[in-house]
Design a protein around this motif. Structure first.
Motif, PDB file in Angstrom:
ATOM      1  N   TRP A  13       5.233 -22.913  25.597  1.00 25.95           N
ATOM      2  CA  TRP A  13       6.420 -23.089  26.424  1.00 25.95           C
ATOM      3  C   TRP A  13       6.066 -22.729  27.858  1.00 25.95           C
ATOM      4  CZ3 TRP A  13       6.388 -19.986  22.042  1.00 25.95           C
ATOM      5  CH2 TRP A  13       6.087 -18.658  22.253  1.00 25.95           C
ATOM      6  N   HIS A  31      20.739 -20.718  30.352  1.00 25.61           N
ATOM      7  CA  HIS A  31      20.744 -22.098  29.841  1.00 25.61           C
ATOM      8  C   HIS A  31      19.320 -22.660  29.827  1.00 25.61           C
ATOM      9  CE1 HIS A  31      21.855 -26.261  29.174  1.00 25.61           C
ATOM     10  NE2 HIS A  31      21.105 -26.568  30.212  1.00 25.61           N
ATOM     11  N   ASP A  32      18.593 -22.465  30.920  1.00 21.22           N
ATOM     12  CA  ASP A  32      17.209 -22.948  31.006  1.00 21.22           C
ATOM     13  C   ASP A  32      16.346 -22.339  29.905  1.00 21.22           C
ATOM     14  OD1 ASP A  32      17.945 -24.426  33.221  1.00 21.22           O
ATOM     15  OD2 ASP A  32      16.911 -23.126  34.665  1.00 21.22           O
ATOM     16  N   ASN A  34      17.378 -21.267  26.982  1.00 24.26           N
ATOM     17  CA  ASN A  34      17.786 -21.885  25.716  1.00 24.26           C
ATOM     18  C   ASN A  34      17.200 -23.281  25.550  1.00 24.26           C
ATOM     19  OD1 ASN A  34      19.220 -19.768  24.579  1.00 24.26           O
ATOM     20  ND2 ASN A  34      21.078 -20.302  25.683  1.00 24.26           N
ATOM     21  N   VAL A  35      17.129 -24.023  26.624  1.00 28.78           N
ATOM     22  CA  VAL A  35      16.517 -25.354  26.566  1.00 28.78           C
ATOM     23  C   VAL A  35      15.029 -25.224  26.265  1.00 28.78           C
ATOM     24  CG1 VAL A  35      15.893 -27.381  27.954  1.00 28.78           C
ATOM     25  CG2 VAL A  35      18.236 -26.479  28.028  1.00 28.78           C
ATOM     26  N   ARG A  36      14.357 -24.303  26.947  1.00 26.94           N
ATOM     27  CA  ARG A  36      12.917 -24.124  26.778  1.00 26.94           C
ATOM     28  C   ARG A  36      12.553 -23.709  25.354  1.00 26.94           C
ATOM     29  NH1 ARG A  36      12.477 -20.898  30.971  1.00 26.94           N
ATOM     30  NH2 ARG A  36      11.720 -19.103  29.877  1.00 26.94           N
ATOM     31  N   ALA A  38      14.587 -24.157  22.617  1.00 28.70           N
ATOM     32  CA  ALA A  38      15.546 -24.809  21.712  1.00 28.70           C
ATOM     33  C   ALA A  38      15.002 -25.106  20.325  1.00 28.70           C
ATOM     34  CB  ALA A  38      16.082 -26.084  22.347  1.00 28.70           C
ATOM     35  N   THR A  39      13.771 -25.471  20.219  1.00 31.03           N
ATOM     36  CA  THR A  39      13.200 -25.846  18.917  1.00 31.03           C
ATOM     37  C   THR A  39      12.435 -24.701  18.272  1.00 31.03           C
ATOM     38  OG1 THR A  39      11.209 -26.726  19.937  1.00 31.03           O
ATOM     39  CG2 THR A  39      13.045 -28.265  19.602  1.00 31.03           C
ATOM     40  N   VAL A  43      15.819 -18.654  20.029  1.00 26.91           N
ATOM     41  CA  VAL A  43      17.255 -18.796  20.302  1.00 26.91           C
ATOM     42  C   VAL A  43      18.026 -18.258  19.100  1.00 26.91           C
ATOM     43  CG1 VAL A  43      17.063 -20.749  21.908  1.00 26.91           C
ATOM     44  CG2 VAL A  43      17.321 -21.175  19.460  1.00 26.91           C
ATOM     45  N   GLU A  45      20.477 -19.289  17.318  1.00 31.68           N
ATOM     46  CA  GLU A  45      20.733 -20.237  16.233  1.00 31.68           C
ATOM     47  C   GLU A  45      19.618 -20.234  15.194  1.00 31.68           C
ATOM     48  OE1 GLU A  45      21.243 -25.082  15.757  1.00 31.68           O
ATOM     49  OE2 GLU A  45      20.965 -24.211  17.738  1.00 31.68           O
ATOM     50  N   HIS A  46      18.382 -20.028  15.632  1.00 32.27           N
ATOM     51  CA  HIS A  46      17.233 -20.129  14.725  1.00 32.27           C
ATOM     52  C   HIS A  46      16.682 -18.791  14.247  1.00 32.27           C
ATOM     53  CE1 HIS A  46      17.268 -24.359  15.442  1.00 32.27           C
ATOM     54  NE2 HIS A  46      16.955 -24.227  16.714  1.00 32.27           N
ATOM     55  N   ARG A 117      12.087 -13.312  23.992  1.00 31.87           N
ATOM     56  CA  ARG A 117      12.194 -14.565  23.231  1.00 31.87           C
ATOM     57  C   ARG A 117      10.843 -14.935  22.628  1.00 31.87           C
ATOM     58  NH1 ARG A 117      16.996 -17.671  24.338  1.00 31.87           N
ATOM     59  NH2 ARG A 117      18.229 -16.718  25.983  1.00 31.87           N
TER      60      ARG A 117
END
Length: 125
Positions: A13, A31-32, A34-36, A38-39, A43, A45-46, A117
């Motif tokens: 990343w 936000h940036d 979370n985008v970086r 995201a997968t 984050v 969610e994961h 992160r």
């Protein structure tokens, strides 16, 4: 199988520019991030199922706090409004946190330890 590698070595990343990191966190910088990530498991969610809770670290003092809403209740994602007042650099007219002071880092807390992160991603490999 995990293909991520340490942020202290090779990583998959992009690093945020130093000027932006030293300016403090904002809704846009979160936000940036979370985008970086995201997968990845960088984050909420994961990584929630592995008992990671969104939090923040004061990189100067080493103190960490959980992410909270303005009313003090736990937030399931990174929000700025519940941060300690001394961690806040700027608020808008309504009193919402617009920017943290430099040195505040978003990440996660698990079992009493703070993880960036990148460290959360690696801990779940």
């Amino acid at each position: 199988m995990c293909n991520e590698t340490s942020s202290r070595g090779t990583h998959s990343w992009p690093l945020e520019p130093l000027s932006r990191r030293s300016a403090g966190l904002t809704a846009l910088s979160l936000h940036d991030e979370n985008v970086r990530f995201a997968t990845t498991r960088g984050v909420s969610e994961h990584n929630r199922s592995a008992n990671f809770v969104p939090g923040y670290l004061d990189s100067v003092s080493g103190e960490w706090v959980l992410s909270r809403f303005r009313d003090g209740s736990p937030a399931p994602v990174h929000v700025l409004d519940g941060l300690p007042p001394t961690w806040v650099a700027r608020r808008d007219a309504a009193g919402n946190v617009v920017q943290t002071r430099p040195g505040i880092v978003s990440g996660f807390v698990r079992d009493g330890l703070f993880y960036t992160r990148e460290e959360a991603v690696l801990a779940l490999c």
